[in-house]
Structure formats: structure tokens, C-alpha cells
Design an enzyme around this catalytic site. Sequence first.
Site, mmCIF file in Angstrom:
data_model
loop_
_atom_site.group_PDB
_atom_site.id
_atom_site.type_symbol
_atom_site.label_atom_id
_atom_site.label_comp_id
_atom_site.label_asym_id
_atom_site.label_seq_id
_atom_site.Cartn_x
_atom_site.Cartn_y
_atom_site.Cartn_z
ATOM 1 N N ARG A 47 0.824 -1.224 0.000
ATOM 2 C CA ARG A 47 0.000 0.000 0.000
ATOM 3 C C ARG A 47 0.849 1.262 0.000
ATOM 4 N NH1 ARG A 47 -3.416 2.909 4.094
ATOM 5 N NH2 ARG A 47 -5.348 3.572 3.088
ATOM 6 N N ILE A 73 -7.170 7.637 -0.636
ATOM 7 C CA ILE A 73 -7.047 6.188 -0.783
ATOM 8 C C ILE A 73 -7.941 5.596 0.299
ATOM 9 C CG2 ILE A 73 -4.962 6.130 0.686
ATOM 10 C CD1 ILE A 73 -3.951 3.760 -0.908
ATOM 11 N N SER A 74 -8.740 4.596 -0.056
ATOM 12 C CA SER A 74 -9.695 4.041 0.899
ATOM 13 C C SER A 74 -8.981 3.396 2.086
ATOM 14 C CB SER A 74 -10.578 2.994 0.230
ATOM 15 O OG SER A 74 -11.231 3.532 -0.899
ATOM 16 N N GLN A 75 -9.713 3.371 3.199
ATOM 17 C CA GLN A 75 -9.220 2.724 4.417
ATOM 18 C C GLN A 75 -9.099 1.211 4.165
ATOM 19 O OE1 GLN A 75 -12.273 2.969 7.306
ATOM 20 N NE2 GLN A 75 -11.073 2.053 8.945
#
Length: 225
Positions: A47, A73-75
Site C-alpha cells: 500500500r 485512498i480508501s481505508q
Amino acid sequence: MGREQDDMLRRGIGMTSQRTRERLIQRLYEEGISNAKVLEVIRRTPRHLFVDEALAHRAYEDTALPIGNNQTISQPYMVARMSELLLEAGPLDKVMEIGTGSGYQTAVLSQLVERVFSVERIKVLQDRAKERLVELNLRNVVFRWGDGWEGWPALAPYNGIIVTAVATDVPQALLDQLAPGGRLVIPVGSGEVQQLMLIIREEQGFSRRVLGAVRFVPLLHGPLA
Ligand code: SAH
């Protein structure tokens, strides 16, 4: 500092050790993510390569992070949860994603399903995401620059559709592009009041499940250069 070490730090590897990643996986498991394949894919997906170098040291925290252009950016928990919901009834071959963003959710999905069709409205984000996926040798993804409210009709139907921005209501085009038995995972609502929904195309009509409160950036209209 040696060149190699300098390079490692620049890429955030020093701060994103295997132990840090392992802690994230443990946390996702404790928060209820039970699909072992999803956890394994998140464990091995770097990530830190999907965020700015300045934020790389926070890449394995379970939190959304800025990626520029007012987007995030998504969790990781949300990426895991949405992937798990998509795959709940078995493997999927064709999945459309709306909101490529950094490409992180795309990268995770591409390791879980046969093919991913990813739509993004902001050209520069899409270009960067494309580069990252090539760098990681994830080749089963095709990208479209366009408006996710319209989906990608030319390649429909899809067995799964995932939307990573919140829609004021469920886009009709996405319902139309679901294959029989197909699953749509989408946050719906506005402002603070947003619910994650799972919509399934049944023999007759659609079934809907409300899965709880979430927080996403809005699904906007029209492409942006
Ligand atoms: N899953 C992404 C999340 C990105 S945030 C990640 O993990 O990085 C949501 C993304 O949806 C943003 O990139 C935003 O530009 C995009 N988006 C918003 N409205 C859109 C629309 N109508 N069509 C396509 N993409 C859209």
C-alpha cells in the site's frame, strides 16, 4: 547513508516492515474480516506504493489518506470489507470498479477476480494508478476515463460492481449492467449520512442489504482532465 539504504527509505520500505503489515492484517481480522484470501492479498499488496512518499510511513495504518485532487485512498478495512462482500457467494470473473483513485482497491481486486474494469473521472489519478499496476505486474485490469454514473456499458454485464465513492442514489446504469446473480457494493447517501449497501440482481428484481454507516468522498458527475 548508503545509496541502497537511502533508496529503501525513499520508497518507505524502512518504515513499512513486514511486522507493521502483519499488525494491520491482525487488526482487520479482529474487526471481523474473515475471508482468508482477502487478508492474504492485503498482506502482500504494498500500500505504501499507492500514497505519496511523505505519507508512506502511515500506509499500513487502518486509515484513509490523501492522494491529491481532493481524493483519498480508501481505508484498508473498507477495501477488505467491500472485497469480502463481493466475493461472499463465490469467485467472480468480471468486476467493474467505479473510482480507481490511487489504484489500491483495483490492485487488491485484480488478485481476487479474473478481470477488473476500472472507471475513473480524474485523468491524472488514472494515469498514476495505471503506472502502479504495471509496476506490480498486475495485468488483468483495463481502465476507462469517464463518468462512473454511466458505468461501462460496452463491456457489460458484470458479475460484480464496486463503487468507492458515495452516490446520492444508486445509479440506474449500474443496476442495468449487473449480470443475473450479479452483486453491487456501493455506499449511498450524502454528507455524514452514508450507508454501505449490497444489491443483488435476483431472478425477479433486486435484493438490497444495508450494511452500516460508512464515510466516502462523493461520486461526482462528468470526467475531468
Ligand atoms: N478506491 C480508491 C478510492 C478513491 S476515492 C483508492 O483506494 O484509492 C474515490 C474516487 O472516485 C476518486 O478517485 C474520484 O475521482 C472517483 N470518482 C468520483 N466520482 C466519480 C465518477 N462519477 N466516475 C468515476 N470516478 C469517480
